[in-house]
Design a protein around this motif. Structure first.
Motif, PDB file in Angstrom:
ATOM      1  N   ARG A   1       0.826  -1.214   0.000  1.00  0.00           N
ATOM      2  CA  ARG A   1       0.000   0.000   0.000  1.00  0.00           C
ATOM      3  C   ARG A   1       0.855   1.258   0.000  1.00  0.00           C
ATOM      4  O   ARG A   1       0.534   2.244  -0.683  1.00  0.00           O
ATOM      5  CB  ARG A   1      -0.938   0.001   1.213  1.00  0.00           C
ATOM      6  N   VAL A   2       1.962   1.240   0.750  1.00  0.00           N
ATOM      7  CA  VAL A   2       2.849   2.405   0.787  1.00  0.00           C
ATOM      8  C   VAL A   2       3.465   2.652  -0.579  1.00  0.00           C
ATOM      9  O   VAL A   2       3.493   3.787  -1.078  1.00  0.00           O
ATOM     10  CB  VAL A   2       3.957   2.203   1.845  1.00  0.00           C
ATOM     11  N   PHE A   3       3.962   1.607  -1.226  1.00  0.00           N
ATOM     12  CA  PHE A   3       4.585   1.789  -2.526  1.00  0.00           C
ATOM     13  C   PHE A   3       3.571   2.197  -3.591  1.00  0.00           C
ATOM     14  O   PHE A   3       3.889   2.964  -4.499  1.00  0.00           O
ATOM     15  CB  PHE A   3       5.319   0.516  -2.939  1.00  0.00           C
ATOM     16  N   ARG A   4       2.354   1.711  -3.498  1.00  0.00           N
ATOM     17  CA  ARG A   4       1.318   2.134  -4.445  1.00  0.00           C
ATOM     18  C   ARG A   4       0.987   3.610  -4.250  1.00  0.00           C
ATOM     19  O   ARG A   4       0.785   4.355  -5.213  1.00  0.00           O
ATOM     20  CB  ARG A   4       0.064   1.282  -4.260  1.00  0.00           C
ATOM     21  N   ALA A   5       0.925   4.048  -2.996  1.00  0.00           N
ATOM     22  CA  ALA A   5       0.634   5.451  -2.716  1.00  0.00           C
ATOM     23  C   ALA A   5       1.755   6.348  -3.219  1.00  0.00           C
ATOM     24  O   ALA A   5       1.517   7.476  -3.657  1.00  0.00           O
ATOM     25  CB  ALA A   5       0.426   5.655  -1.210  1.00  0.00           C
TER      26      ALA A   5
END
Length: 255
Positions: free
Chosen positions: A236-240
């Motif tokens: 989720r962090v990398f997608r954000a």
């Protein structure tokens, strides 16, 4: 102020160092270290003064005290200083001053050599501090991260730490929570890196978590069901951050 027998004995032993060879100094320092461990805070401050360190420096310059034996003594001093500061965390004080002192204590503990540090000097205290924080959130992000980083690094010397880290202290669950909380406080909307003059505190902490995770995954084999949630949080962090934050995009590629 009248010194106690312990501090008097410490000073007597220190005065004997320059008349001994290196092996004799090592034996004396071992006795000095035992005294240091028993000192209370007032005694500790009365002994380790600027004058003492100046004398030590002069003995080194005059080749009357080896650097190896100096480090043997100073390691114990560092450990005792850290342990005395960690009792602040055990008392669960929540003032800003207490938080700062706990951060310094964990930074010192993480920074000094840990290969020969005896487990009984710190493990139970750190476990209690971490477990209390998990319930009450009384530590800063930085202090909490340093506590974890120390335990993970210590697992390099003792594989039994993996069980404590993974199942007793719930490393994956806690790391996922920290990563997501830090990510929520970051501004992913700045599309140009040039707009970002300095990294924020949250960015630095988040990057340190990712670096330590890389080390953990390479070093430690133990896993439990909580790791699925951790992986989801990382994704989720990398997608954000995708296309918005170059540094995190690079790290996503490295993973």
């Amino acid at each position: 102020m009248q010194t106690t027998s312990g501090t008097e004995r410490f000073n007597e032993l220190f005065s004997e160092l320059e008349d001994c060879d290196e092996d004799g100094q090592k034996l004396i320092i071992e006795e000095m270290n035992k005294i240091v461990y028993e000192m209370n805070e007032e005694e500790f401050k009365s002994v380790f003064t600027k004058e003492l360190f100046n004398k030590m420096n002069k003995m080194i310059e005059d080749k009357k005290l080896s650097m190896g034996n100096v480090l043997l003594l100073l390691k114990r001093v560092g450990y005792c200083k850290v342990l005395k500061n960690m009792q602040i965390a055990l008392r669960k004080e929540e003032s800003e001053e207490a938080r700062n002192e706990v951060e310094i204590a964990f930074l010192d503990l993480y920074s000094i050599g840990i290969g020969d540090l005896r487990q009984e000097l710190y493990l139970n205290e750190i476990k209690e501090i971490i477990k209390y924080h998990q319930e009450h959130r009384n530590l800063s992000h930085l202090a909490y991260q340093f506590a974890w980083k120390f335990l993970i690094n210590r697992s390099f010397y003792d594989e039994n730490f993996e069980e404590v880290i993974v199942n007793d202290l719930h490393f994956a669950r806690e790391t996922a929570r920290e990563i997501e909380e830090l990510a929520r406080n970051m501004d992913w909307m700045k599309e140009k890196e040039e707009e970002r003059v300095n990294e924020t505190k949250e960015e630095i902490l988040l990057m340190e978590w990712l670096r330590k995770l890389e080390f953990f995954f390479r070093r430690c084999r133990m896993r439990n069901e909580e790791f699925a949630g951790l992986i989801e949080s990382i994704v989720r962090v990398f997608r954000a951050a995708k296309d918005k934050h170059e540094v995190f995009s690079i790290n996503a590629f490295m993973y």
